[in-house]
Enzyme design. Structure first.
Site, short mmCIF file in Angstrom:
data_model
loop_
_atom_site.label_atom_id
_atom_site.label_comp_id
_atom_site.label_asym_id
_atom_site.label_seq_id
_atom_site.Cartn_x
_atom_site.Cartn_y
_atom_site.Cartn_z
N MET A 130 0.83 -1.20 0.00
CA MET A 130 0.00 0.00 0.00
C MET A 130 0.86 1.25 0.00
O MET A 130 1.94 1.26 0.59
CB MET A 130 -0.91 0.03 1.23
N CYS B 23 9.52 -2.59 -0.98
CA CYS B 23 9.25 -1.56 0.04
C CYS B 23 10.48 -1.26 0.88
O CYS B 23 10.38 -0.73 1.98
CB CYS B 23 8.08 -1.98 0.93
#
Length: 238
Positions: free
Chosen positions: A161, A191
């Site tokens: 996200m 990430c």
């Protein structure tokens, strides 16, 4: 407060084209809010939810480290992938076929003005969806997204996200691996987290392929409940 959300499924669409479309919708909502404030009006702001699959692409958030992309431009071309630096939060991520990408463009003034709650609700939408497939998904402290086997040596991420918000209007969103080619994740440090793996729903279920449309329906069901939203399908192509 307008809790209607216009749903558009863009199918397989180029990342940059979709980003431009997001920006167009994002700006239209912001413009309405600015007009309301300047002219003391009370025009309703619109909310949108875009579903899309992208051709292979890597994106780097504004706080990301370019070193987390482990290949150069020539190697990207050989893999049929593109790369963009973008204006969301978070570090590097990958999008590709077999992945559900969702971009809610919401005026949070229509729901609640709390960006942390917004992110937690998006995570909860995914957690509840995966529970319907018998998977115990959860959050990992300090790491946005949805994970499996948190706190064990086998922790792995299934949903990334990253969002942007201005004047409580959101854009960008989430990427849930359904039938993803996990080999593409080897070309980056997902990430920016080095010690955790990435997984896909079909791998977790031991299936060659999972019905993506079925997963979308489940996601929308939980989104509607969590946000108390009324979804309106828009079949118009962007």
């Amino acid at each position: 407060m307008n809790k209607e959300v216009i749903l558009t499924d863009l199918g397989l669409k180029d990342y940059k084209d979709t980003w431009d479309y997001q920006e167009l919708l994002f700006k239209s909502v912001l413009d309405t809010k600015i007009k309301n404030r300047r002219e003391e009006l009370s025009l309703a702001t619109k909310n949108y939810f875009l579903f899309v699959e992208h051709p292979h692409v890597y994106t780097l958030g504004k706080s990301g480290d370019m070193n987390n992309l482990l290949v150069d431009e020539i190697q990207l071309q050989k893999k049929g992938a593109t790369f963009y630096k973008i204006n969301r939060g978070g570090d590097i991520t990958y999008h590709g076929p077999g992945q559900i990408v969702g971009y809610p463009i919401l005026d949070l003034d229509n729901f609640f003005t709390d960006i942390h709650k917004y992110l937690r609700f998006l995570e909860e939408m995914v957690i509840l969806t995966l529970a319907e497939y018998g998977l115990k998904a959860e959050r990992s402290q300090g790491e946005t997204g949805v994970w499996l086997d948190v706190g064990t040596p086998f922790a792995r991420k299934i949903c990334a996200m990253g969002v942007r918000a201005s004047r409580w209007v959101t854009m960008h969103g989430f990427a849930l691996n359904i039938n993803a080619d996990l080999g593409y994740f080897d070309l980056m440090i997902p990430c920016g987290i080095r010690d955790k793996a990435v997984t896909s729903l079909n791998v977790e279920l031991g299936k060659k392929e999972v019905d993506i449309e079925e997963v979308k329906e489940k996601l929308l069901k939980h989104f509607s409940v969590l946000f108390e939203a009324k979804l309106i399908k828009d079949k118009t192509e962007a």
